[in-house]
Design a protein around this motif. Structure first.
Motif, PDB file in Angstrom:
ATOM      1  N   THR A   1      -7.440   5.735   1.855  1.00  0.00           N
ATOM      2  CA  THR A   1      -5.838   4.804   2.637  1.00  0.00           C
ATOM      3  C   THR A   1      -6.883   5.089   3.725  1.00  0.00           C
ATOM      4  N   LEU A   2      -7.532   5.797   4.425  1.00  0.00           N
ATOM      5  CA  LEU A   2      -7.716   5.440   6.001  1.00  0.00           C
ATOM      6  C   LEU A   2      -8.767   4.190   6.950  1.00  0.00           C
ATOM      7  N   THR A   3      -9.656   4.250   5.134  1.00  0.00           N
ATOM      8  CA  THR A   3     -10.081   2.497   5.574  1.00  0.00           C
ATOM      9  C   THR A   3      -9.336   1.946   5.212  1.00  0.00           C
ATOM     10  N   ARG A   4      -8.820   1.254   4.382  1.00  0.00           N
ATOM     11  CA  ARG A   4      -7.527   0.453   4.006  1.00  0.00           C
ATOM     12  C   ARG A   4      -6.095   0.529   4.866  1.00  0.00           C
ATOM     13  N   LEU A   5      -6.427   1.422   5.924  1.00  0.00           N
ATOM     14  CA  LEU A   5      -5.408   1.011   6.765  1.00  0.00           C
ATOM     15  C   LEU A   5      -5.844   0.404   8.178  1.00  0.00           C
ATOM     16  N   ASP A   6      -7.167   1.477   8.399  1.00  0.00           N
ATOM     17  CA  ASP A   6      -8.264   0.024   9.114  1.00  0.00           C
ATOM     18  C   ASP A   6      -8.519  -1.228   8.620  1.00  0.00           C
ATOM     19  N   GLU A   7      -8.637  -1.259   7.656  1.00  0.00           N
ATOM     20  CA  GLU A   7      -8.574  -2.767   6.950  1.00  0.00           C
ATOM     21  C   GLU A   7      -7.591  -4.038   7.235  1.00  0.00           C
ATOM     22  N   LEU A   8      -6.169  -3.253   6.870  1.00  0.00           N
ATOM     23  CA  LEU A   8      -5.026  -3.991   7.284  1.00  0.00           C
ATOM     24  C   LEU A   8      -4.871  -4.094   8.946  1.00  0.00           C
ATOM     25  N   PHE A   9      -4.941  -2.845   9.703  1.00  0.00           N
ATOM     26  CA  PHE A   9      -4.691  -2.835  11.186  1.00  0.00           C
ATOM     27  C   PHE A   9      -6.310  -2.621  11.741  1.00  0.00           C
TER      28      PHE A   9
ATOM     29  N   LEU B   1       0.932  -0.900  -0.591  1.00  0.00           N
ATOM     30  CA  LEU B   1      -0.233   0.123   0.054  1.00  0.00           C
ATOM     31  C   LEU B   1       1.220   1.021   0.285  1.00  0.00           C
ATOM     32  N   CYS B   2       1.808   1.524   0.950  1.00  0.00           N
ATOM     33  CA  CYS B   2       2.286   2.648   1.017  1.00  0.00           C
ATOM     34  C   CYS B   2       3.474   2.542  -0.328  1.00  0.00           C
ATOM     35  N   ALA B   3       4.168   1.544  -1.203  1.00  0.00           N
ATOM     36  CA  ALA B   3       4.648   1.821  -2.361  1.00  0.00           C
ATOM     37  C   ALA B   3       3.702   2.456  -3.559  1.00  0.00           C
ATOM     38  N   ASP B   4       2.707   1.827  -3.038  1.00  0.00           N
ATOM     39  CA  ASP B   4       1.080   2.394  -4.330  1.00  0.00           C
ATOM     40  C   ASP B   4       1.136   3.588  -4.199  1.00  0.00           C
ATOM     41  N   LEU B   5       1.269   4.464  -2.941  1.00  0.00           N
ATOM     42  CA  LEU B   5       1.362   6.037  -2.714  1.00  0.00           C
ATOM     43  C   LEU B   5       1.703   6.307  -2.967  1.00  0.00           C
ATOM     44  N   GLY B   6       3.220   5.568  -3.054  1.00  0.00           N
ATOM     45  CA  GLY B   6       4.665   6.781  -2.881  1.00  0.00           C
ATOM     46  C   GLY B   6       5.143   6.974  -2.075  1.00  0.00           C
ATOM     47  N   HIS B   7       4.939   6.968  -0.719  1.00  0.00           N
ATOM     48  CA  HIS B   7       5.736   7.444   0.634  1.00  0.00           C
ATOM     49  C   HIS B   7       6.132   5.539   1.345  1.00  0.00           C
ATOM     50  N   ASP B   8       7.234   6.205   2.224  1.00  0.00           N
ATOM     51  CA  ASP B   8       7.889   5.519   2.686  1.00  0.00           C
ATOM     52  C   ASP B   8       6.807   4.950   3.672  1.00  0.00           C
ATOM     53  N   PRO B   9       7.115   3.520   4.088  1.00  0.00           N
ATOM     54  CA  PRO B   9       5.905   3.360   5.380  1.00  0.00           C
ATOM     55  C   PRO B   9       6.166   4.017   6.346  1.00  0.00           C
ATOM     56  N   ALA B  10       7.581   3.854   6.646  1.00  0.00           N
ATOM     57  CA  ALA B  10       7.499   5.150   8.014  1.00  0.00           C
ATOM     58  C   ALA B  10       6.644   6.522   7.700  1.00  0.00           C
ATOM     59  N   ASP B  11       6.974   6.858   7.162  1.00  0.00           N
ATOM     60  CA  ASP B  11       6.232   8.642   7.012  1.00  0.00           C
ATOM     61  C   ASP B  11       4.574   8.090   7.139  1.00  0.00           C
TER      62      ASP B  11
END
Length: 142
Positions: free
Chosen positions: A119-127, A69-79
């Motif tokens: 994106t927030l919805t997807r993060l809630d699905e993952l975590f 997901l982070c790669a798809d967003l073009g951002h570092d996972p830590a960010d």
């Protein structure tokens, strides 16, 4: 993101009393910092031994999906992890643990990340939040 129990009682209590929250270990010992990518390229300094390795083994599929997901967003996972944390109600700032100025500079990249609703919805699905989400006891009682 990986441990959301604080949302049940601590966050609502802090908000009720007007207190800010400063979460510790926001990258969960490096697991949310791109650990799988770092392991693949040989740059992982943490996450390969002890509790971090155990947590990675337990959550590997989720972490892999998160890094994609982070790669798809073009951002570092830590960010992304720090930006998510900064988007949470009641959070004043995370306690980051950079060992170098370069790491601190990279952590500041989180301030440039905007997480939209999908994106927030997807993060809630993952975590997912604990129970039904929201404060306790309703979150787990019914």
């Amino acid at each position: 993101m990986l441990t959301r129990y604080v949302e049940l009682e601590v966050v609502p209590a802090a908000q009720q009393y007007g207190l800010g929250i400063i979460p510790w270990s926001p990258l969960h010992g490096g697991l949310l910092s791109g650990i799988i990518r770092k392991m693949a390229d040989g740059s992982a300094a943490r996450g390969t031994t002890g509790r971090s390795a155990d947590a990675l083994a337990e959550h590997r599929n989720t972490i892999e999906a998160y890094e994609k997901l982070c790669a798809d967003l073009g951002h570092d996972p830590a960010d992304v992890a720090l930006a998510w944390l900064l988007s949470r109600p009641g959070v004043t700032a995370p306690i980051v643990g950079p060992r170098t100025v370069d790491q601190l500079d990279r952590n500041l990249g989180a301030l440039e990340v905007h997480l939209d609703e999908p994106t927030l919805t997807r993060l809630d699905e993952l975590f997912p939040p604990v129970g039904n989400g929201g404060p306790g006891p309703e979150a787990w009682a019914w």
